[in-house]
Design a protein around this motif. Sequence first.
Motif, PDB file in Angstrom:
ATOM      1  N   GLY A  88       0.785  -1.230   0.000  1.00 44.93           N
ATOM      2  CA  GLY A  88       0.000   0.000   0.000  1.00 44.93           C
ATOM      3  C   GLY A  88       0.813   1.274   0.000  1.00 44.93           C
ATOM      4  N   GLY A  89       2.111   1.172  -0.300  1.00 49.27           N
ATOM      5  CA  GLY A  89       2.954   2.363  -0.222  1.00 49.27           C
ATOM      6  C   GLY A  89       3.598   2.728  -1.536  1.00 49.27           C
ATOM      7  N   GLU A  90       4.470   3.695  -1.462  1.00 50.32           N
ATOM      8  CA  GLU A  90       5.229   4.168  -2.609  1.00 50.32           C
ATOM      9  C   GLU A  90       6.542   3.404  -2.693  1.00 50.32           C
ATOM     10  OE1 GLU A  90       4.300   6.594  -4.848  1.00 50.32           O
ATOM     11  OE2 GLU A  90       2.362   6.417  -3.851  1.00 50.32           O
ATOM     12  N   PRO A  91       7.148   3.330  -3.886  1.00 51.60           N
ATOM     13  CA  PRO A  91       8.463   2.686  -3.998  1.00 51.60           C
ATOM     14  C   PRO A  91       9.461   3.326  -3.040  1.00 51.60           C
ATOM     15  CG  PRO A  91       7.573   3.139  -6.169  1.00 51.60           C
ATOM     16  CD  PRO A  91       6.656   3.813  -5.168  1.00 51.60           C
ATOM     17  N   TRP A  92      10.350   2.495  -2.513  1.00 43.57           N
ATOM     18  CA  TRP A  92      11.379   3.020  -1.624  1.00 43.57           C
ATOM     19  C   TRP A  92      12.227   4.026  -2.379  1.00 43.57           C
ATOM     20  CZ3 TRP A  92      13.378  -2.216   0.706  1.00 43.57           C
ATOM     21  CH2 TRP A  92      12.424  -2.714   1.579  1.00 43.57           C
ATOM     22  N   PRO A  93      12.674   5.093  -1.694  1.00 42.70           N
ATOM     23  CA  PRO A  93      13.491   6.115  -2.360  1.00 42.70           C
ATOM     24  C   PRO A  93      14.901   5.592  -2.622  1.00 42.70           C
ATOM     25  CG  PRO A  93      13.333   6.578  -0.026  1.00 42.70           C
ATOM     26  CD  PRO A  93      12.434   5.397  -0.290  1.00 42.70           C
ATOM     27  N   GLY A  94      15.595   6.254  -3.503  1.00 46.54           N
ATOM     28  CA  GLY A  94      16.976   5.874  -3.808  1.00 46.54           C
ATOM     29  C   GLY A  94      17.037   4.806  -4.878  1.00 46.54           C
ATOM     30  N   GLN A  95      18.238   4.567  -5.331  1.00 48.23           N
ATOM     31  CA  GLN A  95      18.477   3.579  -6.377  1.00 48.23           C
ATOM     32  C   GLN A  95      18.950   2.272  -5.764  1.00 48.23           C
ATOM     33  OE1 GLN A  95      18.051   4.159  -9.810  1.00 48.23           O
ATOM     34  NE2 GLN A  95      17.013   5.963  -9.023  1.00 48.23           N
ATOM     35  N   ALA A  96      18.693   1.178  -6.465  1.00 47.08           N
ATOM     36  CA  ALA A  96      19.174  -0.134  -6.041  1.00 47.08           C
ATOM     37  C   ALA A  96      19.475  -0.963  -7.284  1.00 47.08           C
ATOM     38  CB  ALA A  96      18.127  -0.815  -5.172  1.00 47.08           C
ATOM     39  N   TRP A  97      20.513  -1.783  -7.191  1.00 49.87           N
ATOM     40  CA  TRP A  97      20.939  -2.612  -8.311  1.00 49.87           C
ATOM     41  C   TRP A  97      21.307  -3.994  -7.811  1.00 49.87           C
ATOM     42  CZ3 TRP A  97      22.860   2.134  -7.077  1.00 49.87           C
ATOM     43  CH2 TRP A  97      22.600   3.179  -7.947  1.00 49.87           C
ATOM     44  N   ALA A  98      21.256  -4.937  -8.724  1.00 51.08           N
ATOM     45  CA  ALA A  98      21.771  -6.277  -8.464  1.00 51.08           C
ATOM     46  C   ALA A  98      22.554  -6.734  -9.686  1.00 51.08           C
ATOM     47  CB  ALA A  98      20.636  -7.248  -8.173  1.00 51.08           C
TER      48      ALA A  98
ATOM     49  N   THR B 251      23.208  -3.679  -4.238  1.00 51.93           N
ATOM     50  CA  THR B 251      23.599  -2.403  -3.644  1.00 51.93           C
ATOM     51  C   THR B 251      22.364  -1.535  -3.563  1.00 51.93           C
ATOM     52  OG1 THR B 251      25.757  -2.578  -4.712  1.00 51.93           O
ATOM     53  CG2 THR B 251      25.133  -0.407  -3.875  1.00 51.93           C
ATOM     54  N   VAL B 252      22.146  -0.930  -2.387  1.00 55.80           N
ATOM     55  CA  VAL B 252      20.964  -0.107  -2.166  1.00 55.80           C
ATOM     56  C   VAL B 252      21.401   1.247  -1.620  1.00 55.80           C
ATOM     57  CG1 VAL B 252      18.740   0.038  -0.990  1.00 55.80           C
ATOM     58  CG2 VAL B 252      19.654  -2.201  -1.616  1.00 55.80           C
ATOM     59  N   GLU B 253      20.936   2.331  -2.259  1.00 56.55           N
ATOM     60  CA  GLU B 253      21.264   3.692  -1.795  1.00 56.55           C
ATOM     61  C   GLU B 253      20.216   4.173  -0.802  1.00 56.55           C
ATOM     62  OE1 GLU B 253      21.541   6.092  -5.303  1.00 56.55           O
ATOM     63  OE2 GLU B 253      23.582   5.457  -5.720  1.00 56.55           O
TER      64      GLU B 253
ATOM     65  N   PRO C  71      19.787  -3.010   3.458  1.00 56.10           N
ATOM     66  CA  PRO C  71      21.163  -3.497   3.412  1.00 56.10           C
ATOM     67  C   PRO C  71      21.649  -3.845   2.006  1.00 56.10           C
ATOM     68  CG  PRO C  71      19.698  -5.284   3.991  1.00 56.10           C
ATOM     69  CD  PRO C  71      18.842  -4.034   3.888  1.00 56.10           C
ATOM     70  N   ASN C  72      22.951  -3.740   1.816  1.00 58.28           N
ATOM     71  CA  ASN C  72      23.598  -4.322   0.650  1.00 58.28           C
ATOM     72  C   ASN C  72      23.770  -5.812   0.959  1.00 58.28           C
ATOM     73  OD1 ASN C  72      23.944  -1.770  -0.568  1.00 58.28           O
ATOM     74  ND2 ASN C  72      25.798  -1.443   0.622  1.00 58.28           N
TER      75      ASN C  72
ATOM     76  N   ARG D 149      20.081 -21.043  -1.944  1.00 61.06           N
ATOM     77  CA  ARG D 149      20.636 -19.687  -1.986  1.00 61.06           C
ATOM     78  C   ARG D 149      21.150 -19.376  -0.589  1.00 61.06           C
ATOM     79  NH1 ARG D 149      18.051 -14.172  -4.326  1.00 61.06           N
ATOM     80  NH2 ARG D 149      18.957 -12.725  -2.858  1.00 61.06           N
ATOM     81  N   LEU D 150      22.426 -19.030  -0.483  1.00 58.51           N
ATOM     82  CA  LEU D 150      23.035 -18.606   0.766  1.00 58.51           C
ATOM     83  C   LEU D 150      23.121 -17.088   0.714  1.00 58.51           C
ATOM     84  CD1 LEU D 150      26.007 -21.132   0.756  1.00 58.51           C
ATOM     85  CD2 LEU D 150      23.822 -21.372   1.952  1.00 58.51           C
ATOM     86  N   HIS D 151      22.534 -16.411   1.694  1.00 60.62           N
ATOM     87  CA  HIS D 151      22.435 -14.953   1.669  1.00 60.62           C
ATOM     88  C   HIS D 151      23.103 -14.359   2.900  1.00 60.62           C
ATOM     89  CE1 HIS D 151      20.694 -10.936   1.263  1.00 60.62           C
ATOM     90  NE2 HIS D 151      20.443 -11.014   2.556  1.00 60.62           N
ATOM     91  N   SER D 152      23.804 -13.238   2.699  1.00 62.82           N
ATOM     92  CA  SER D 152      24.313 -12.435   3.813  1.00 62.82           C
ATOM     93  C   SER D 152      24.200 -10.972   3.427  1.00 62.82           C
ATOM     94  CB  SER D 152      25.770 -12.798   4.134  1.00 62.82           C
ATOM     95  OG  SER D 152      26.596 -12.488   3.037  1.00 62.82           O
ATOM     96  N   ASP D 153      24.131 -10.090   4.459  1.00 65.98           N
ATOM     97  CA  ASP D 153      24.033  -8.663   4.156  1.00 65.98           C
ATOM     98  C   ASP D 153      24.700  -7.817   5.226  1.00 65.98           C
ATOM     99  OD1 ASP D 153      22.097  -8.114   6.231  1.00 65.98           O
ATOM    100  OD2 ASP D 153      20.496  -8.758   4.893  1.00 65.98           O
TER     101      ASP D 153
END
Length: 148
Positions: free
Chosen positions: A28-38, A54-56, A61-62, A78-82
């Motif tokens: 129900g919200g707006e997209p998070w601000p800033g840029q993000a890439w994978a 990477t998330v601005e 977290p990155n 999938r093994l994930h860490s941040d």
Amino acid sequence: MSVITAERALKEFEPLIGQWRLEAIPPGGEPWPGQAWADIEWHDSGAHVIERSTVEMPEAPNGVSIMGCDAANGTYYRLHSDDRGVCRVYEMSLGGGEWRLWREGLPFPQRFVARFEDEGNTIAGQWEKSEDGTHFETDFELIYRKIT
């Protein structure tokens, strides 16, 4: 009984390979601000895929994930860490135009369900969480848009 080869199992990762722009949207919200890439690419071994995100935005977290499979039985992981110090293991499935990740059991049951759209140039999905391991609710939508 058909034998699953590593080569056949690893082919399922191909639709993920590339550079992606990310967009996260809370319920129900707006997209998070800033840029993000994978960036999702093959590991030098050719047996694993690495995703670096990477998330601005300080609150997000990155992260780094390593994806692979047990070719003997066709099970993907999938093994994930941040940046927060979070380390998680997800089971994973790929195929039929879908990408799924899930972890069961307390303390943090979670799942991601996404569809490949726009001839594979968009992956549209949502992360869901559960407090009790049974009733899930949307945590946020996550959209990958292919850059290259």
